[in-house]
Structures are given as C-alpha cells and as structure tokens.
Design an enzyme around this catalytic site. Structure first.
Site, mmCIF file in Angstrom:
data_model
loop_
_atom_site.group_PDB
_atom_site.id
_atom_site.type_symbol
_atom_site.label_atom_id
_atom_site.label_comp_id
_atom_site.label_asym_id
_atom_site.label_seq_id
_atom_site.Cartn_x
_atom_site.Cartn_y
_atom_site.Cartn_z
ATOM 1 N N SER A 232 -9.694 -1.089 6.871
ATOM 2 C CA SER A 232 -9.134 -0.843 5.541
ATOM 3 C C SER A 232 -8.358 -2.006 4.932
ATOM 4 O O SER A 232 -8.015 -1.950 3.757
ATOM 5 C CB SER A 232 -8.232 0.395 5.571
ATOM 6 O OG SER A 232 -9.021 1.552 5.521
ATOM 7 N N LYS B 188 0.857 -1.184 0.000
ATOM 8 C CA LYS B 188 0.000 0.000 0.000
ATOM 9 C C LYS B 188 0.894 1.235 0.000
ATOM 10 O O LYS B 188 1.913 1.270 0.704
ATOM 11 C CB LYS B 188 -0.892 -0.029 1.245
ATOM 12 C CG LYS B 188 -1.968 1.044 1.304
ATOM 13 C CD LYS B 188 -2.823 0.867 2.562
ATOM 14 C CE LYS B 188 -3.996 1.832 2.617
ATOM 15 N NZ LYS B 188 -4.843 1.587 3.819
ATOM 16 N N SER C 289 -9.682 1.216 2.614
ATOM 17 C CA SER C 289 -8.857 2.067 1.775
ATOM 18 C C SER C 289 -7.734 1.330 1.058
ATOM 19 O O SER C 289 -7.166 1.866 0.105
ATOM 20 C CB SER C 289 -8.243 3.181 2.629
ATOM 21 O OG SER C 289 -7.339 2.635 3.579
#
Lengths: 102, 514, 489
Positions: free
Chosen positions: C179, C80, C155
C-alpha cells in the site's frame, strides 16, 4: 490432506453473523460469489501438504518484550467519554445486554 | 477460559464472602445437605476454573493503575480502551507472579505465547481477549489440601480481565434491563486462570480447594484473594457418574459463583439435578449454566451447540514469552512458604497442641496473609495465643488496613493486653483506631482514651468498695445467687469508667466470696 | 532539487534551519498548493491548516532562538488518515470513524514533530487501508496527479498523489501488502516499506498487525531515506518494534552498486504488462552497466504469496476491526439491544470491501477451517521466508516490478475483487517475509504514466536497499536526460 469444501451461501451468512454484519439477500449472493472466487484461488495454498512446515505467526525472531510494572498516567475521563456515542455517570452507556459473556 | 465479567446490579450472590469463619460455620450445614444430594451410588466429579486477579501495580498490557474501587473510567488509556492504533506491551511483574503461582502449584513453567479469543461483548474494549491458549505459561501440577487430598492442576495461564458492566433500570423481566453502563477500569487487569483436573469429589472438597488455593495465591504475593471484590472468581465443571465407573459423565459448566457458599450450594444443586436427570432420562445435556443465588438453582445459559466460535489465533501484536532459567529461579525463590508450612509455623508458636478454635484461627490468619505479621509480633515479645486471636478477629476484619500495619505496633497492643495494661475491650478499641488511622503509637492512643492501666491492687480496692456499698446483694451473691455477678461487674465497670477487665473482676468477686 | 525541479525536503529543511526561508512561508506555500489543486485531486481528507501554521511558527521561533529545529525543520508532511493525530480527525476513510479525534499521537507523528516537520493534513486511503486504488474510501476516490481519470493506486493513494502532485515533499503511508510501494509506483514517486519492526506501529490503526509497516513517500530516494531515519527506531510502546537504532539509510546513497549481486526476480516480471516488464529489464541492464552482477532468478514460492496474504491479512483484520462496535467511539446506529446495535453500526459503518475482508478473515479463522486456511497460510509464509533466505545466499538484492501495470482507470477493477487483489501480487511477498522493499520511478509505460521498479532486500538491509535504489534513480534520470551523461560512476 483433503481439500476444504467450497465456500457457500450458508458459510457467508454464518460468518456475517459471527462478525456482526447483516446482509441483504442480494448482498449475500454477491458476497458469496466474490468470496468463493477468492477461496477458490486460495486452493493453491489450502491444497498444499505443508504439515511438516512450522507456521510463522510473526516475521520477527524476537522474544520476551516486556515492560516494568510502573504506572503511567492514562487519559482524562472527560476526553475519553466525549468521544463516546452515549454516556451516563462517568460510564459508557449501551442498550440492554441479552445473554452473558462467555 | 474467560473472565467472568458481568455482575448485574442487585444481582444475586454479590454478598461478601465472610472469609473462612463463615465457611467453617457453614460446614455442618453443607455436610448435612451433601448426605441427601450425593446418593450412595453416585459420584460427584468437579473441576474448577479459578480466575485470580494479580496484585500488580499496573495492568497486563499498559501502565494504567490496577486498582479496585476507583471512580469509573479513570484508570484507562488508549491500550486498555482498545482505541484504534494502540498496542499491548506485556507487564514483566505479571509474568513473574504467574510463574510464582506455577511454582507454588508444582507446575512446569514453560515458554508461552498469547492468542486472541474473539467474541463481541461490550465489556471487552477490543472485542477480543488476549489470553494464553495452546502454549500456557504453567502446565501440570497439583495442590495438596489440608485434609491430605491432592487436586491436579491442568494449567495456569495469563490473560486480561474485562471491564465491568452494570445493568440498569430493571423492567421486571428476568435478566432484562433497559440499558447497561460500562466501566473499563478493570479492563486489562492481569489474571491467571487456574484450571484444575476433574479430581474434586464433593462440594466440601471444592470449597476446601478454593480456600487452600486462595491461601496459596495470598502466600505467594500473587493476589489479595478477595472474592468479595471479585479478585478471585470461580467457575465449576460438574458431572456425575456411577461409583466405580471409569468414564466421566457429561459435564455442565456453572458460572456466577461469587462466594464459597455459592460454590458449595451450586455444586450440590447441580449434582442433585444431574443425578435425577440421568436416573430419569439416562443422560445429561452438555451446557453452560448460571447459578441463581436467590432461587438456589442453576439455569441453562447456552447449549454446546450454541457455544461461541472464538476463532483463536496467535496475537500478532505480542511476541512469544520464554523466561530464562535465571528469571524462573528468581520467581521460584520468591514463592516463599506455602500455606501448609505457614500454618505449621504459626501453630508451632503456640507451644502445645492447638485447640480446635486455634486451628480455625490459624487458617484464617494464613488465609488472609496475616501470619508474617503475627510471627514478627511474637518475635518481638507478644504472647502468641493472644496475637493469633487478635489477628484472626480484629485484623482479619479490616484486612486491607491490617496488611499495612507494622508488626511492632500490632505486637505492642497484644503485649499491653497480655500484661493486663489493656482489657480485651480496650485492646480491640486501640487496634480499631490503629487500623482506621493506618498506624500510630498504641501507648499514646491508650493514654488519650484514658485506657491507663488499672493495676490488680486498685481493681481489688474498687471491687471491695462496691461490695461494701451493696451488703444486701453481696449476701445473696454469697449465698449462691450467681446472676448477681453481673450486677457487681456492672457496678465495678461504672466505677472504673469501663477500664476494668471483666475476667479480672469475676476472679476478684470469686476470691472475695471464698 | 528533485528530478522535477521542486525543492527536496532536505533542501527545504536546510533553508529553514539556516533562516533563509521561514517554515511559515514553506507551509503557506504548501497550503496554497493544496487549496488550488486538491479539489480536483482529492488527496486530502482533512487539511490541518491552523495547526500547521502554529507548528511552522514554533519551528521559526526555534530558529530565531538559536535552537536546533530538527532535520525536517518546516517540511510539510502529509499523513495517511490511518495514523493517529491528537485532536485531528483520524477516519481511516470509514464512516465508522467519522469525526473521531484520537486523544494521542502515533509514535511516527511524535517523531515527525520532534524533527521539526509540519503535519499539513490527513490523506485519503482505501477504507482501513483495504484496497489498491483508493476507490474504497467513504469520502470518494483520489485521482491520479497526472491523469484524473485514473487511480493513484492504493491504499495510500492520497499520500502518493499529494507527493506526486508536488503538494508536499513528504508523505507517510502504511504498507500491508504494498500500500505504499504500489501507489508510489503508479504516481511516479519513491515509496518504501521498512523491515517489519523497524518503524513503530503505535498509533497506526491496525489492518493486519503482522504485516503492517509505516513507510515514507518522497520525490527522491534521498528524501525517503531522510524521512525513514526520522521515523525509524525502537519504541517501547510497540512490542514488535525492534530494539535497534534506525537504519543509516542516507549514508549509503552515493556508494554505487559495483560488485553487488542483483537478482532479477522472474516472478516479479513474468506476469506484468509488457511496458512494465520492459522497464524492469532496462533497469537490470543499467545496473549491470554500472558494475552490478545481474542474473535472473526464480522464487516460485512467491506465487503462493497472494493466496497466503488474502487469508492472513483478512484474518487479522477481522479481529482488529471487531472493536468498531458502537460502544466507545465513532459511529453508533441505535438498536434495542447491544448485539443488534453492534450489527446495525457495523453494517452501516463499513463499506463493502471491508465487509468482504472481515467475512473472509472470519471464515479463515472459524472452527473447522482454521487449519485449512489460516494455519496453512502461516506455513506457506514459512516456505516463502525460507525461499528468500535461500535466494539471498546468492544475491544481495532482488529487483522486479512494483505493480503489474501502470495506473488503471477509475472503476476498472472495482467489480471483481480478485482482479483488484492481483494489483498487489508483486508487493505482497515482502510483507509476508517482513523484508524491506522500495519502489523507485523508472521511466514510463506506453500510456506515458510512471513505472516503478522495486528493490527487495533481506531483513534489516535497508542501507543496501537504498544503495541500489539511489543508483536506479540516477540511472532513470540518465535515461530521461541522456545528454547529461549521468549514471556512469
């Protein structure tokens, strides 16, 4: 415990200033509506009488995490300054500062 | 509560605070002024916030060097630059020094925690300061001043310092520069903020408080106490009230007090301003004010209404601090002798009541943390009075080097001087060289410079020779023309290449005249 | 092999370690897949092809030299883009960090490299991890690997989609309110959030510090366990990282659930879509069928979680994101004085969701409101932790849905932030309590898109949580291929 007042346009303008954000008039309206809904939803928490419950700042029951006072190498200045928008004389350059630090 | 973070280039008040001697020199002047500002019916009320940089190897939350005067932005890492993703880890020795300060100030040393104080300023890399807020490590306490008065201590808490901002390119307008440059070497240096109760009743007492507090910080090893390098910074909360009134008046916080002299002047100015204001309008507006050293006045910075909303909340990247009783005991044990005891110890070496001059010297030596050196030198055989003088003058003038000096080395210089093997001038020269070189062999330095001993006998012979070479002058001197003593001393100095001791020459001339 | 037939991370690493496959070939295959598939998917913000090849060659060199290349030798991993990677752009999908190359690696990145894993790129996310759909990215949304009209969740949608699409076997995300777990559920992969403090946060760009944890994405529970074991464990650079060894998650995978007390958490089922809640009930039945003691349980305090979270997380975020001021790195928009420069920079650099949360958090902390909002939310957090403590006296684990619905359409929830926030309602409680939780794919919704079942466990009970997750994985496989008769042990 009395409930806090609803969030209004002035509040949003105030916090935007504190957070160093500038909002257009339309944005101010939009954000006020959106944030007011969230704050309104949060009434289930904000209206609760929990004065006898201690706050949890942290999920960990840990204390005294420390390091010894031993120097370790830092970053290369060239690399640090290369990331900066503006530099002069080995320092970070910023526009003039109005007012003093608190 | 904040680190006094900025200093304008060429800004007022950055002159070095010349230790305690100039402090004492200013005293008379100050007291004269106090008479005119502190009118009889008004009482001055002062509380001080002193920020003290701790003498650790590394910063409060990272392993970067805690050093003054290095090249800008060379002691920085992701943590103290506030780079995304970095996290703080608390320096145990900073905690230890904070506890020593607490112990020395008779505080309660308690479990504590850190908060974030949020405000934007370019010298603060994260745009928040990690500071102790509602749970400080040291609470309550007091400091006894040399005059016997006591000032209460509210709290003494840990926090991080800011970077250093330099304003550039003055445009001519007040407080306006074209741009600023930021150096983060100081960002994250550990500070203890010591907040006094509003117990101080005059500018003189405020100076005395800071002087004594500084001595405590030096004695405990917590700080080097150098105001001129900013390792000690003072803000003053000043108010006035009518004598006998119980309630406190409205206070103003005065910032930018970079020296003891600024502190005293600013309080006197502020008291006079507030008294005039209350007499004229009945009230003082609560605000933060800036001391302008050049103009000799305070100017408003911001009102109470403009006060920052710091949005304090518990620092989630740090866990609470609860030093165990063992650690607290160790810190208490490391406090050592406090300044008053150190002064007594030093005065005790003199073997008699100290002269006023010696009292001043004792204050300087203890205030600079040089007393251990003097005591050790005396223990090795150095004469106490002379050791005290040399420490208060020559060593205090180069304190950084002096603290690194070996007691034996210092002691032998003083001994040599005491035995007459070195004149005062020569002893000073040898000390200067030792300080500059970071040590050495005093005898070797003396020999190298040709400072070999001038025995009493050979001095007498030289003086005799000079007298015989100038019979006319000698006759006039013998007839009472005192100024010719200087002439003969000069001749003797020339003949000895400066090795003669002035006092010894004078004594010999007197002897010959009789 | 994983359920979809692709190589598991463990199998790849084994093959590389034995010299049967070169790390280089594994990485080339991954890079090829990314080149082919990512233009549509947009899972990656940055593909570190050269670095990945060099790292793969280094692994192969170790294998040739007879050195141990580590448990993840040659395994491609997607990170990420809020995890700091030295010299590789780390943007948090924000204009304010465009072009920033960190001068240091996050601790998890160092651990991955030490384990022989190869970082192939940085994945898309909601700006600063604020969102539930990966639509709040300044670089545009990531698309669902099975339906490009839908979101992958968020996310950490980029990592979830990359793993879900089979571009990489492993990915890392961060989980502040769900997330990792929520996009894992939506993309049909395994995603877990460790106990707060099990994985170092050093080098994770902070969103809400007291809630953030880094967690693994994988296509199997075993791979997730393997990845967790690599990244977990004490780190002196993170004061909140626990001084204890990494959980031995792999060891518990085959234990089974007989005799385990499983609570089906009413609050994690009641408000979910019928096709989602049906899967949760099936999972409960199946667990009971393999010997678990399954009962329904209610934890009403969980209903306060959403509000508490949306006060605490923005409050911490408002402070964490103050540093993006145009002075030291990232974007600067010029202005005559420094305060105006800060404002111009932040106004141009942050997207609307980030601004919303900064303002919300600033409000929750501001003078006069702290006690009513942030202060109360913290007390509610205590209530929630106490409630969990009570429930875990009767149950070993809790199960429920991971997300209220399957993947939703791009654009569907952007207009109303509160609706979007409700996507996190099932995952938030574990962040507030700091407890571990994992999402395991368990069948599909009416739309054919994956459903995730969540397993929640008490603090530091990762082993037990993986034990149940592995059982659920076998049960899901058994339902998908009943003829093979799996799931009865």
């Amino acid at each position: 415990m009395s409930e806090p007042p609803a969030l209004g346009r002035d509040d949003v303008a105030h916090v935007a200033g504190l957070a160093r954000l500038s909002l257009s008039e339309e944005e101010l309206d939009t954000f006020t509506g959106q944030l007011a809904r969230v704050i309104d939803h949060a009434r289930d928490v904000s209206s609760l009488d929990v004065h006898d419950v201690p706050p949890t700042a942290h999920p960990l029951p840990v204390r005294n995490v420390l390091r010894t006072d031993d120097p370790c190498p830092g970053l290369d200045r060239g690399e640090v300054l290369a990331a900066a928008p503006d530099v002069e004389d080995g320092r970070f350059k910023v526009p003039r500062i109005v007012g003093e630090a608190p | 509560m904040s680190a006094a973070g900025t200093s304008a280039a060429g800004a007022p008040g950055t002159n070095a605070d010349r230790a305690n001697r100039s402090d004492r020199a200013d005293r008379a002047d100050r007291e004269r002024r106090a008479d005119t500002t502190e009118r009889a019916e008004w009482e001055t009320v002062v509380g001080l916030e002193v920020h003290c940089e701790l003498k650790t190897q590394t910063k409060l939350f990272c392993g970067c060097k805690n050093a003054f005067g290095d090249e800008p932005n060379t002691n920085v890492c992701p943590v103290c630059l506030g780079l995304p993703g970095s996290l703080p880890v608390l320096n145990a020795f900073a905690v230890e020094l904070a506890m020593r300060i607490g112990e020395a100030l008779h505080c309660e040393v308690r479990p504590s925690s850190f908060h974030r104080k949020n405000y934007f300023y370019p010298d603060m890399p994260k745009d928040f300061q990690i500071s102790q807020y509602d749970e400080p490590i040291n609470v309550g306490g007091w400091l006894e001043l040399p005059d016997g008065s006591r000032v209460g201590i509210e709290r003494a808490h840990l926090e991080e310092d800011t970077g250093k901002t330099t304003h550039q390119g003055e445009t001519g307008r007040i407080h306006a520069a074209d741009y600023a440059l930021v150096d983060y070497n100081r960002a994250g240096v550990p500070l203890v903020e010591i907040v006094s109760r509003p117990d101080i009743r005059s500018s003189a007492q405020a100076r005395l408080y800071v002087t004594e507090l500084r001595a405590v910080l030096v004695a405990t090893g917590a700080s080097d106490g150098r105001m001129e390098e900013g390792s000690l910074r003072v803000d003053a909360n000043v108010s006035v009230r009518r004598v006998g009134a119980a309630a406190l008046g409205t206070r103003c916080e005065v910032k930018n007090l970079n020296s003891l002299r600024s502190l005293g002047r600013a309080i006197d100015y502020e008291v006079a301003r507030q008294v005039a204001l209350v007499e004229a309008t009945g009230t003082v507006v609560q605000e933060t004010r800036h001391w302008d050293e050049n103009a000799g006045r305070t100017v408003p910075l911001r009102s109470k209404e403009e006060a920052f909303d710091y949005r304090y909340f518990p620092e989630p990247d740090l866990v609470p601090l609860a030093p165990g009783s063992d650690w607290r005991a160790r810190a208490a044990g490391a406090v050592g002798l406090l300044p008053s005891a150190r002064r007594e110890r030093l005065a005790g070496l003199l073997g008699g009541a100290p002269t006023p001059q010696q009292v001043d010297q004792v204050h300087v030596v203890v205030g600079q943390g040089l007393d251990d050196l003097v005591v050790a030198a005396v223990a090795k055989g150095a004469p106490a009075g002379l050791a005290l003088v040399r420490a208060a003058n020559e060593l205090a003038a180069d304190i950084g080097a002096a603290l690194a000096l070996d007691a034996g080395t210092f002691g032998s210089v003083v001994e040599m001087e005491g035995r007459g093997e070195l004149t005062a001038t020569q002893a000073k020269a040898v000390l200067a060289e030792l300080l500059a070189a970071g040590g050495g062999d005093p005898a070797a330095i003396a020999a190298e410079r040709g400072f070999e001993a001038l025995s009493e006998g050979s001095l007498a012979a030289v003086v005799q020779g000079v007298v015989e070479a100038h019979p006319e002058e000698w006759a006039r001197y013998s007839a009472g023309e005192e100024k010719l003593a200087g002439f003969f001393t000069g001749q003797v100095m020339r003949a000895t290449g400066g090795k003669a001791d002035g006092k010894a020459v004078a004594a010999e001339l007197q002897r010959l005249r009789r | 092999m994983t359920a979809d037939g692709s190589d598991s991370a463990a199998a790849l690493a084994d093959a590389v370690r034995r010299g049967e496959r070169s790390a280089r070939s594994v990485v080339e295959a991954a890079l090829g897949g990314i080149a082919a598939r990512d233009p549509e998917l947009h899972a990656f913000l940055h593909v570190a092809a050269d670095g990945a090849r060099a790292d793969a060659d280094a692994v192969d060199e170790k294998v040739r030299a007879g050195e141990d290349p580590g448990p993840l030798a040659g395994v491609p991993v997607a990170l990420k883009d809020n995890l700091c990677t030295r010299g590789i752009p780390t943007t948090c999908a924000s204009r304010i960090l465009e072009g920033w190359r960190p001068p240091y690696d996050a601790t998890v990145v160092t651990r991955l490299r030490d384990a022989g894993a190869v970082v192939v790129g940085k994945t898309n996310l909601d700006e600063f991890a604020m969102g539930s759909s990966t639509e709040n990215s300044c670089m545009g949304p990531t698309r669902h690997p099975m339906d490009p009209s839908r979101v992958p969740g968020g996310s950490s949608g980029g990592s979830a989609a990359a793993v879900g699409a089979g571009l990489v076997p492993l990915g890392l995300g961060s989980d502040t309110g769900g997330s990792v777990r929520q996009p894992a559920a939506l993309c049909g992969v395994v995603g877990m959030k460790p106990t707060y403090g099990v994985v170092s946060r050093y080098g994770l760009v902070a969103f809400a510090s007291s809630l953030d944890q880094i967690g693994p994405f994988a296509r199997s529970v075993a791979d997730a366990a393997l990845l967790l074991e690599v990244i977990a464990g004490h780190d002196p650079k993170d004061s909140t990282c626990l001084d204890r060894p990494a959980p031995e998650a792999m060891r518990s995978l085959d234990v089974g659930v007989e005799g385990l007390r499983v609570g089906v958490c009413e609050e994690l089922v009641a408000d979910t879509a019928p096709d989602v809640s049906r899967r949760v009930r099936e999972a409960a039945e199946d667990l009971a069928g393999t010997g678990a003691l399954v009962e329904e349980v209610s934890v009403p305090e969980m209903r306060l979680g959403l509000s508490a979270y949306y006060l605490i997380a923005p409050a911490e975020a408002s402070s964490n994101l103050a540093r993006y001021d145009g002075v030291r790195y990232g974007l600067r928009v010029d202005a005559p004085d420094v305060a105006q420069m800060n404002t111009a920079t932040r106004t141009a650099g942050f997207g609307p969701e980030v601004k919303r949360r900064i303002m919300l958090g600033t409000y929750a902390l501001s003078a006069g409101y702290y006690d009513a909002y942030y202060g109360k939310a913290q007390r509610v957090r205590t209530l929630l932790i106490r409630a969990f403590d009570r429930v875990y006296e009767q149950f070993d684990v809790l199960i429920g849905a991971t997300a209220p619905t399957t993947a939703f359409a791009i654009g569907e929830r952007v207009a109303d932030p509160l609706t979007m926030y409700l996507s996190d309602v099932c995952t938030i409680p574990s962040n507030l309590s700091g407890h571990p939780a994992i999402s395991v794919p368990f069948g599909a919704g009416d739309d054919g898109l994956p459903v995730g079942v969540q397993v929640l466990a008490p603090a530091l009970c990762e082993e037990r949580m993986f034990q149940v997750a592995a059982a659920l994985e076998r049960l899901a496989a058994a339902r998908a291929r009943p003829a093979r008769g799996e799931g009865r042990r």
